[in-house]
Write a protein that holds these residues in place. Structure first.
Motif, PDB file in Angstrom:
ATOM      1  N   UNK A  48      -4.797   9.951   5.345  1.00 54.08           N
ATOM      2  CA  UNK A  48      -3.595  11.035   5.555  1.00 54.08           C
ATOM      3  C   UNK A  48      -2.406  10.111   4.703  1.00 54.08           C
ATOM      4  N   UNK A  49      -2.061   9.440   5.256  1.00 55.36           N
ATOM      5  CA  UNK A  49      -1.236   8.933   4.260  1.00 55.36           C
ATOM      6  C   UNK A  49      -0.504   7.671   4.545  1.00 55.36           C
ATOM      7  N   UNK A  50      -0.508   6.462   3.288  1.00 64.05           N
ATOM      8  CA  UNK A  50       0.325   5.512   2.981  1.00 64.05           C
ATOM      9  C   UNK A  50       1.470   4.118   3.033  1.00 64.05           C
ATOM     10  N   UNK A  51       1.871   3.708   3.023  1.00 63.47           N
ATOM     11  CA  UNK A  51       3.206   2.972   2.347  1.00 63.47           C
ATOM     12  C   UNK A  51       3.156   1.754   2.467  1.00 63.47           C
ATOM     13  N   UNK A  52       3.115   0.887   1.594  1.00 61.37           N
ATOM     14  CA  UNK A  52       2.879  -0.508   0.947  1.00 61.37           C
ATOM     15  C   UNK A  52       4.474  -0.860   1.395  1.00 61.37           C
ATOM     16  N   UNK A  53       3.916  -2.726   1.535  1.00 55.84           N
ATOM     17  CA  UNK A  53       5.071  -3.228   1.820  1.00 55.84           C
ATOM     18  C   UNK A  53       6.679  -3.460   1.024  1.00 55.84           C
ATOM     19  N   UNK A  54       6.218  -2.642  -0.752  1.00 54.43           N
ATOM     20  CA  UNK A  54       7.077  -2.454  -1.729  1.00 54.43           C
ATOM     21  C   UNK A  54       7.675  -0.857  -1.346  1.00 54.43           C
ATOM     22  N   UNK A  55       7.302  -0.379  -0.582  1.00 55.94           N
ATOM     23  CA  UNK A  55       7.681   1.007  -0.311  1.00 55.94           C
ATOM     24  C   UNK A  55       6.780   2.270  -1.050  1.00 55.94           C
ATOM     25  N   UNK A  56       5.571   1.762  -1.392  1.00 52.45           N
ATOM     26  CA  UNK A  56       5.007   2.839  -2.447  1.00 52.45           C
ATOM     27  C   UNK A  56       3.721   3.625  -1.355  1.00 52.45           C
TER      28      UNK A  56
END
Length: 117
Positions: A48-56
């Motif tokens: 569905x969705x993801x967010x990386x450590x850097x906020x992407x």
């Protein structure tokens, strides 16, 4: 030991909103990515969705403009607006940690979201 716990699921009418939360705890040193997946009834689990450590952030096309993923430290949220019956399913949180040169994946137990009138 790492624990991943989702919350916030429930029954909502079409057009309604829900906010899911996922808290990761334990031996967490380096979270690389936190993601949401869902498994509709009788179907395979899907991203569905993801967010990386850097906020992407990244979203599957079917939820773009309706869902928003965000993160505060070791908790990730999924704000879901304009929910439709096809959004029904068990929503799972996935946390990937960088451990040395390896990536280690942890899953929560899931939270049920039902969109129905």
């Amino acid at each position: 030991q790492v624990q991943v716990v989702e919350s916030g699921g429930g029954l909502v009418q079409p057009g309604g909103s829900l906010r899911l939360s996922c808290a990761a705890s334990g031996d967490i040193f380096n979270i690389a990515v936190m993601s949401w997946y869902r498994q509709p009834p009788g179907k395979r689990r899907e991203f569905i969705a993801s967010i990386t450590r850097g906020g992407r952030t990244n979203y599957v096309d079917s939820v773009k403009g309706r869902f928003t993923i965000s993160r505060a430290k070791t908790t990730v949220y999924l704000q879901m607006n304009s929910l439709q019956p096809e959004d029904t399913g068990v929503y799972y949180c996935n946390t990937i940690l960088n451990v040395g040169v390896d990536n280690v994946s942890y899953w929560g137990q899931g939270t049920q979201v039902t969109v129905s009138s």
